[in-house]
Structures are given as C-alpha cells and as structure tokens.
Write a protein that holds these residues in place. Structure first.
Motif, PDB file in Angstrom:
ATOM      1  N   LYS A 187      83.295 -35.757 -69.535  1.00  0.00           N
ATOM      2  CA  LYS A 187      84.436 -34.682 -69.970  1.00  0.00           C
ATOM      3  C   LYS A 187      84.855 -33.811 -68.598  1.00  0.00           C
ATOM      4  O   LYS A 187      86.165 -33.812 -68.319  1.00  0.00           O
ATOM      5  N   GLU A 188      83.715 -33.519 -67.765  1.00  0.00           N
ATOM      6  CA  GLU A 188      84.079 -32.625 -66.813  1.00  0.00           C
ATOM      7  C   GLU A 188      84.971 -33.487 -65.722  1.00  0.00           C
ATOM      8  O   GLU A 188      86.191 -32.856 -65.335  1.00  0.00           O
ATOM      9  N   VAL A 189      84.675 -34.664 -65.568  1.00  0.00           N
ATOM     10  CA  VAL A 189      85.268 -35.376 -64.515  1.00  0.00           C
ATOM     11  C   VAL A 189      86.940 -35.649 -65.027  1.00  0.00           C
ATOM     12  O   VAL A 189      87.696 -35.402 -64.207  1.00  0.00           O
ATOM     13  N   GLN A 190      86.862 -36.091 -66.142  1.00  0.00           N
ATOM     14  CA  GLN A 190      88.567 -36.057 -66.791  1.00  0.00           C
ATOM     15  C   GLN A 190      89.102 -34.907 -66.745  1.00  0.00           C
ATOM     16  O   GLN A 190      90.176 -34.905 -66.384  1.00  0.00           O
ATOM     17  N   GLU A 191      88.512 -33.688 -66.986  1.00  0.00           N
ATOM     18  CA  GLU A 191      89.278 -32.508 -66.932  1.00  0.00           C
ATOM     19  C   GLU A 191      89.637 -32.152 -65.377  1.00  0.00           C
ATOM     20  O   GLU A 191      90.710 -31.823 -65.426  1.00  0.00           O
ATOM     21  N   THR A 192      88.827 -32.442 -64.526  1.00  0.00           N
ATOM     22  CA  THR A 192      89.054 -32.175 -63.128  1.00  0.00           C
ATOM     23  C   THR A 192      90.050 -33.114 -62.619  1.00  0.00           C
ATOM     24  O   THR A 192      91.051 -32.685 -61.965  1.00  0.00           O
ATOM     25  N   ALA A 193      90.132 -34.315 -63.245  1.00  0.00           N
ATOM     26  CA  ALA A 193      91.148 -35.177 -62.738  1.00  0.00           C
ATOM     27  C   ALA A 193      92.451 -35.041 -63.123  1.00  0.00           C
ATOM     28  O   ALA A 193      93.444 -35.110 -62.548  1.00  0.00           O
TER      29      ALA A 193
END
Ligand code: RUB
Length: 307
Positions: free
Chosen positions: A2-8
C-alpha cells in the motif's frame, strides 16, 4: 504494498517532485516494503523486490535519480531472506543519509563560487541549486535571485516561496523573459534530473534556453547535482527519455475540447549540451561536464558485467 502504491502515485502526480526528493521517497518505499515483506524463499523475495522496483521506476521516466536510488537501495548479496532484507534496509538508509549530506556539501562547495553582490538566475525548483543559494546567503553574501515561473506547473513559485522564507530578495519572471533579464545576472544556477556520460544536462524544459542566453551574454552557467543524478545507462548508448506530460497541464480541457484540430505538446525536460555548462557542483566537488563518465564509473558502482 500500500505504501509503495501511495508513493508511486505521489511521484506520478508530482505531489512528490524534484529529482532528489523522488529518489529519497523511492528509497524509503523500497526499505519499508522489504522490512515487511513475507517471502517463503529467496526466489520469492527477489521476485517481489524486482516487481516493486520496476513499478517505482516506471512512475517518471526522466529523473535518473529514481532508478539509481532504487538500484542502490535494493541491492543484496545474501541468499537468506532475513539477511537480504537487512541489506536492503541498510542500503536504503545509507542512500537517504548520503542524499541529505550531499545537499549540504553541494551548498557549501557551490557557495564558494558565489560572490557578494551576485544576481543569480534559477529555473524551476531545485533543492540542490537552492542549497547553494541559501548557503551563500547564510554566509553573509548580499545576493538576490531571479526565478523563472517554469510553466506549465509553475514550480518557480515554490522557489520564490522558499527564497522569500529565507529572506533572500527574489524577482519572479515569466519564462520568456529569460534573455531579457540575462544582462542583469552574474550567474545561472540550476539543478539536474539527469547528467549523461557526455556531460549533457537534462533538466526542466526551458533550461537550455537559460544556458543559451547565459552563453551569449558570457555569464557563468552552474549545475548543482548529486552524484546519483548521473546516468549509468548513457554509457551504453541508452538515451535519456524525455517525459511527455498531459496536455491538460498546458491548456484547459474545456478549451481543448473546442479545438479538435489543435495539437498541444508538453515535454517536461530538455537537453543542455555540455559545451554550455561551465561547472557541475557535486557532493564530491566541482567538476567539468567532461568528467561525467568518471563519476559514473567511480561513484555509482557501475559494472559493465551488469549489461
Ligand atoms: C524538477 C526539476 C529540478 C530537478 C532538480 O522537475 O527539473 O530542476 O529535478 O531538482 P519536476 P533537485 O518538478 O518535473 O520534478 O535539485 O531538487 O533534485
């Protein structure tokens, strides 16, 4: 994930922007993903890290700091999942720490080339360039800045706000006024999204116009760039891709809808040839653009075996 998707998503929409910040955000995302990743085998661990790395790298194509940050952070040598996880956490933390230190060093080294009374022109919003400008000011130099608006996203306003907050006298101009004001300027300082092996600079669209105008007026053109802004793949002849952003950043969609025959282009970056660059201020010192190849070879751990 989820954090990776948010950062992306934040990188893609430019909520996180500027090559240095993009790099640090990606390193953080990889680190936190690796820390939580549940994998039954090293093969599964490797596949998931590769997938997330590729996903982060795909968010913006031009800033080479992004693949450099991801590659330097996601390296590991162990075949044990726990050890590999720890290697990634350590590498990402090291990258972030070095990136922060690099900005300070660039500021200090670059400020040595700023004279009392200088009028400095800058373009877009570069934290590396701002580090030089604010350090020179904090050293007591009486300087002022001409900041370009940087259409279409107007990052020049961010620069103007930053400088205003530091108490540095600043004038905001439209991009087309660059040549008009160049006669008043002592030097130009800009940041970098990428530097190619031949010393060419890739930075916000319009940077090459500042370089041309500075060259014509015989004013010094300085680039502020951490070593992780240098592009290893250019050694292999792989060109740096210039990001084309949505045309709706340039013309309102309702206006566009009424002009079916109009074509609008929105390249986000351009190339400035090495011959227009007087110096590149890096965290390892001031170098001429011709030294870009050496920086890539010696400071990015580039190995030809990786091909
Ligand atoms: C930002 C831009 C900046 C460089 C360097 O473009 O061109 O000059 O990224 O910035 P965008 P920094 O707004 O499209 O990301 O020195 O902060 O890394």
């Amino acid at each position: 994930m989820k954090e990776v998707q948010e950062t992306a998503e934040k990188i893609r929409t430019m909520e996180i922007r500027g090559a240095g910040r993009i790099a640090k955000a990606a390193a953080e995302a990889i680190r936190n993903y690796a820390a939580e990743l549940e994998a039954a085998s090293i093969e599964e661990f490797a596949a998931r890290i590769r997938e997330v790395s590729d996903y982060l790298i795909s968010t913006r194509p031009t800033a080479v700091s992004l693949p450099n940050a991801v590659k330097l952070s996601s390296r590991y040598s162990s075949n044990n999942v726990e050890e590999a996880r720890q290697e990634i956490i350590n590498n990402a933390n090291l990258f972030i720490e070095r990136a922060d230190k690099a900005l300070g060093r660039i500021g200090k080294i670059g400020a040595g080339r700023v004279q009392d009374g200088d009028i400095i022109m800058t373009h877009c919003n570069s934290h590396a360039a701002l580090s030089i400008i604010t350090t020179a000011f904090e050293e007591g130099k009486n300087i002022s800045v001409i900041a370009t608006e940087s259409r279409p996203r107007r990052q020049g306003l961010l620069t103007a706000k930053h400088l205003n907050g530091s108490g540095i006298p600043t004038t905001l101009i439209v991009d087309s006024a660059v040549r008009y004001y160049m006669k008043d300027v002592n030097k130009v300082i800009v940041g970098a999204d990428a530097i190619a092996a031949n010393g060419a600079l890739v930075n916000k669209i319009g940077t090459s116009q500042l370089a041309l105008a500075a060259h014509e007026a015989r004013k010094s053109f300085m680039v502020a760039a951490e070593t992780f802004k240098f592009s290893p793949s250019t050694i292999l002849g792989i060109p740096i891709e210039i990001e084309e952003r949505s045309v709706e950043e340039v013309v309102d969609p309702s206006v566009l809808a009424e002009l079916p025959n109009l074509q609008v282009k929105n390249p986000a970056f351009d190339f400035t040839p090495a011959e227009y660059i007087d110096m590149i201020v890096t965290d390892i010192g001031i170098i001429p653009p011709a030294m870009a190849y050496i920086v890539i070879k010696e400071h990015l751990g580039w190995e030809f075996e990786e091909i």
